[in-house]
Write a protein that holds these residues in place. Structure first.
Motif, PDB file in Angstrom:
ATOM      1  N   PRO A  80      45.618  43.781  68.635  1.00 38.06           N
ATOM      2  CA  PRO A  80      47.066  43.990  68.711  1.00 38.06           C
ATOM      3  C   PRO A  80      47.768  43.085  69.717  1.00 38.06           C
ATOM      4  CG  PRO A  80      45.948  46.094  68.584  1.00 38.06           C
ATOM      5  CD  PRO A  80      44.883  45.057  68.794  1.00 38.06           C
ATOM      6  N   GLU A  81      46.988  42.469  70.618  1.00 42.55           N
ATOM      7  CA  GLU A  81      47.576  41.563  71.602  1.00 42.55           C
ATOM      8  C   GLU A  81      47.461  40.102  71.190  1.00 42.55           C
ATOM      9  OE1 GLU A  81      49.380  42.445  74.323  1.00 42.55           O
ATOM     10  OE2 GLU A  81      49.212  44.403  73.377  1.00 42.55           O
ATOM     11  N   THR A  82      46.945  39.824  69.999  1.00 41.45           N
ATOM     12  CA  THR A  82      46.852  38.453  69.510  1.00 41.45           C
ATOM     13  C   THR A  82      48.252  37.900  69.271  1.00 41.45           C
ATOM     14  OG1 THR A  82      44.705  38.828  68.475  1.00 41.45           O
ATOM     15  CG2 THR A  82      46.011  37.003  67.628  1.00 41.45           C
ATOM     16  N   VAL A  83      48.435  36.630  69.606  1.00 43.53           N
ATOM     17  CA  VAL A  83      49.713  35.943  69.403  1.00 43.53           C
ATOM     18  C   VAL A  83      49.710  35.268  68.035  1.00 43.53           C
ATOM     19  CG1 VAL A  83      51.214  34.077  70.217  1.00 43.53           C
ATOM     20  CG2 VAL A  83      50.093  35.615  71.871  1.00 43.53           C
ATOM     21  N   PHE A  84      50.714  35.561  67.235  1.00 42.10           N
ATOM     22  CA  PHE A  84      50.902  34.954  65.921  1.00 42.10           C
ATOM     23  C   PHE A  84      52.281  34.288  65.883  1.00 42.10           C
ATOM     24  CE2 PHE A  84      48.261  38.693  65.292  1.00 42.10           C
ATOM     25  CZ  PHE A  84      47.340  38.358  64.302  1.00 42.10           C
ATOM     26  N   GLU A  85      52.588  33.680  64.741  1.00 39.04           N
ATOM     27  CA  GLU A  85      53.960  33.255  64.441  1.00 39.04           C
ATOM     28  C   GLU A  85      54.459  34.070  63.256  1.00 39.04           C
ATOM     29  OE1 GLU A  85      55.318  29.306  64.257  1.00 39.04           O
ATOM     30  OE2 GLU A  85      53.790  28.500  65.594  1.00 39.04           O
ATOM     31  N   PRO A  86      55.642  34.677  63.358  1.00 37.78           N
ATOM     32  CA  PRO A  86      56.159  35.462  62.233  1.00 37.78           C
ATOM     33  C   PRO A  86      57.128  34.697  61.353  1.00 37.78           C
ATOM     34  CG  PRO A  86      57.421  35.987  64.176  1.00 37.78           C
ATOM     35  CD  PRO A  86      56.407  34.933  64.593  1.00 37.78           C
ATOM     36  N   GLY A  87      57.153  33.354  61.456  1.00 36.98           N
ATOM     37  CA  GLY A  87      58.028  32.573  60.595  1.00 36.98           C
ATOM     38  C   GLY A  87      59.488  32.941  60.806  1.00 36.98           C
ATOM     39  N   SER A  88      60.202  33.166  59.688  1.00 38.88           N
ATOM     40  CA  SER A  88      61.647  33.383  59.763  1.00 38.88           C
ATOM     41  C   SER A  88      62.041  34.736  60.327  1.00 38.88           C
ATOM     42  CB  SER A  88      62.267  33.199  58.377  1.00 38.88           C
ATOM     43  OG  SER A  88      62.253  31.839  58.016  1.00 38.88           O
TER      44      SER A  88
END
Length: 556
Positions: A80-88
């Motif tokens: 749950p602490e992983t960094v992602f990109e959520p796009g728009s």
């Protein structure tokens, strides 16, 4: 890594509702964990990428879990602490920054953007900052134009200089400002640049100071330098033609349209503020939820980087996103105090379906009780009548070709592989997500025109087109060289094996499919050839989802 003063002085545990992978602090038995895990069953393979999600009730995080791997080369799992990109999904953060700047009195949302971007052309009618927020500016999407040029996103290290250069080259808009809605990343990159030009800060510095820091979003930043080391960042993956996983990362520095690096928990902290106004106050909340209005007076569903509408009869505020192989969805059901964030590092994921699958478990009876009268149930219609409506149609705004296919008593937009509309009557068809087509009276022996509506595109007139089977002599009329200075590209149109082929500077190209007189399609793009006096083809135009009527002069 960027240094954030507020991150050093905030208590280490501030705002953290879940600190371990695959854990949550919901009261035991509130929602069955097996049911939650089942939603993500396709993304729990320890040999593949996956997703993370978090849920809040009344602003308090009650669940966070993660599945699959963040890094396949090092066997590092998502948490749950992983960094992602959520796009728009990022767009609501950009709109928030713009609105805060307006509330500061440093800009006005009704300012002409040329006050801040004098390099932009004068289109006769002003484009306002508010139009950038609501996607009603008419500006072409710079990334789509870059793809037409031959440098689609993920194929070059694009920067804001590229985005502004492309935007400033466009001598025409998709439409007169305010007339329609068309989703365009250009408006959101311009907002990020506007904040920088007005404040003298980088967009990340402004966002850290005014949004991320005050809301305790300790793991959020803008990806304005893709080479920067970001702790706990996942890698994006998609399946290749060989069936194996391949990396697909956003190696670009454009941001504001997307480019947010964050966690599922930090997303919930932001969306909570859209209820509380802890940052910005009541007027901020109002402006973030203010839906765009067209010059016709029609209201669209797009607000401040948010879609305002309903899901299965329940009021919903949401946005989806995708950048490279990252996928994201952030949704809030304000009448029930439920919010869900989902992010994935797998290109095949449908984050909206996943987030709503989780939301349904928390909303429970609220959906079944409120949705019965809202979902179009359809009526019985003679399939022969539906079949008589099937065929090719032309969008009268853009010239784009659209196929309607009969599927028993239903219509499918985009052919048999497209989405289904149920019959509401012999002349009206609709779907639960607000898409409808209403046919006019037909001329004897012909198919009727129709009016198509979606949550954001209203009163779109589509007209039937006849089949087009060009002869060899017909195809010869189109052969030539075509140039667009707006896209800085030249195309060569040739005939090969009895088909018209459009080639780029490298000699690559695919056959075009004829769809109506002087019009062809390929890969979702409609190419229309235009004739001058004497009937000779003198220019061509290109229309696709985010670029309408881009003109090419015939130079040979």
């Amino acid at each position: 890594m960027k240094t954030r003063l507020w991150a050093l002085i905030l208590p280490l545990a501030a705002g953290l509702a879940c600190s371990q992978a695959n854990s949550g602090d919901a009261p035991e038995g509130t929602v069955d964990l097996a049911s939650l895990d089942a939603v993500f069953s396709d993304f729990s393979d320890p040999d593949g990428p996956g997703c993370a999600f978090a849920v809040s009730r009344d602003g308090q995080q009650v669940m966070a879990r993660a599945y699959g791997m963040a890094n396949l080369e090092w066997d590092i799992p998502n948490t749950p602490e992983t960094v992602f990109e959520p796009g728009s999904v990022s767009k609501q953060f950009t709109a928030a920054a713009t609105i805060l700047l307006a509330l500061d009195g440093r800009i006005d949302l009704d300012d002409d953007i040329r006050e801040y971007f004098p390099e932009m052309p004068d289109y006769g009618e002003p484009i306002t900052v508010r139009m950038l927020v609501h996607h009603t500016s008419g500006l072409r999407d710079w990334g789509s134009v870059a793809g037409i040029e031959g440098w689609a996103r993920t194929t070059r290290i694009h920067t804001h200089k590229h985005a502004l250069d492309i935007a400033s080259r466009q001598q025409a808009l998709n439409y007169e400002p305010g007339l329609y809605y068309s989703y365009t990343n250009t408006g959101y990159n311009l907002q990020a640049m506007l904040v920088e030009r007005v404040t003298g800060q980088t967009f990340d510095e402004f966002s850290q100071e005014r949004i991320f820091g005050p809301l305790g979003m300790t793991k959020t930043q803008w990806r304005d330098d893709f080479t920067e080391i970001v702790e706990e960042r996942s890698v994006g993956y998609r399946r290749g033609a060989d069936g194996e996983w391949h990396m697909l990362m956003p190696f670009e520095n454009v941001h504001g349209n997307g480019g947010l690096l964050t966690t599922v928990g930090d997303l919930l902290r932001f969306t909570r503020n859209l209820d509380t106004g802890e940052v910005g106050g009541p007027e901020f909340i109002r402006l973030m939820h203010e839906q765009g209005t067209l010059t016709s007076g029609r209201q669209i569903s797009y607000a401040g980087g948010l879609f305002v509408g309903e899901y299965r009869g329940v009021r919903e505020v949401q946005h989806s996103g995708g950048t490279a192989a990252y996928r994201g969805f952030l949704t809030r059901f304000p009448d029930h105090g439920v919010a869900v964030s989902v992010m994935c590092n797998v290109g095949e994921a449908n984050p909206g379906g996943l987030a709503r699958g989780v939301a349904e478990l928390y909303l429970g009876d609220a959906i079944s009780e409120e949705s019965d009268d809202d979902d179009p149930a359809g009526v019985e219609v003679d399939p022969a009548r539906v079949a008589a409506l099937a065929g090719g149609y032309r969008d009268t705004r853009t010239g784009q070709f659209m196929e309607l296919a009969a599927d028993g008593p239903s219509l499918r937009v985009g052919g048999m592989q497209g989405f289904q509309l149920a019959a509401m009557s012999e002349t009206e068809f609709g779907s639960p997500d607000g898409i409808s087509i209403a046919f006019e009276a037909a001329a004897e022996g012909g198919r009727p025109a129709a009016i198509m509506n979606t949550p954001v595109a209203v009163d779109v007139r589509i007209e039937p087109v006849g089949e087009f089977s060009p002869t060899a002599a017909d195809l010869a009329d189109y052969v030539g060289t075509y140039r667009s200075d707006e896209a800085e590209v030249t195309y060569w149109v040739e005939v090969e094996d009895g088909s018209l082929v459009l080639k780029d500077r490298y000699g690559d190209g695919e056959a075009l499919e004829p769809v109506y007189p002087d019009a062809f399609t390929q890969g979702g793009t409609t190419y229309i050839f235009h004739r001058g006096d004497g009937g000779r083809v003198t220019e061509a135009s290109l229309s696709q989802g985010r670029v309408w009527d881009l003109r090419f002069d015939r130079v040979r």
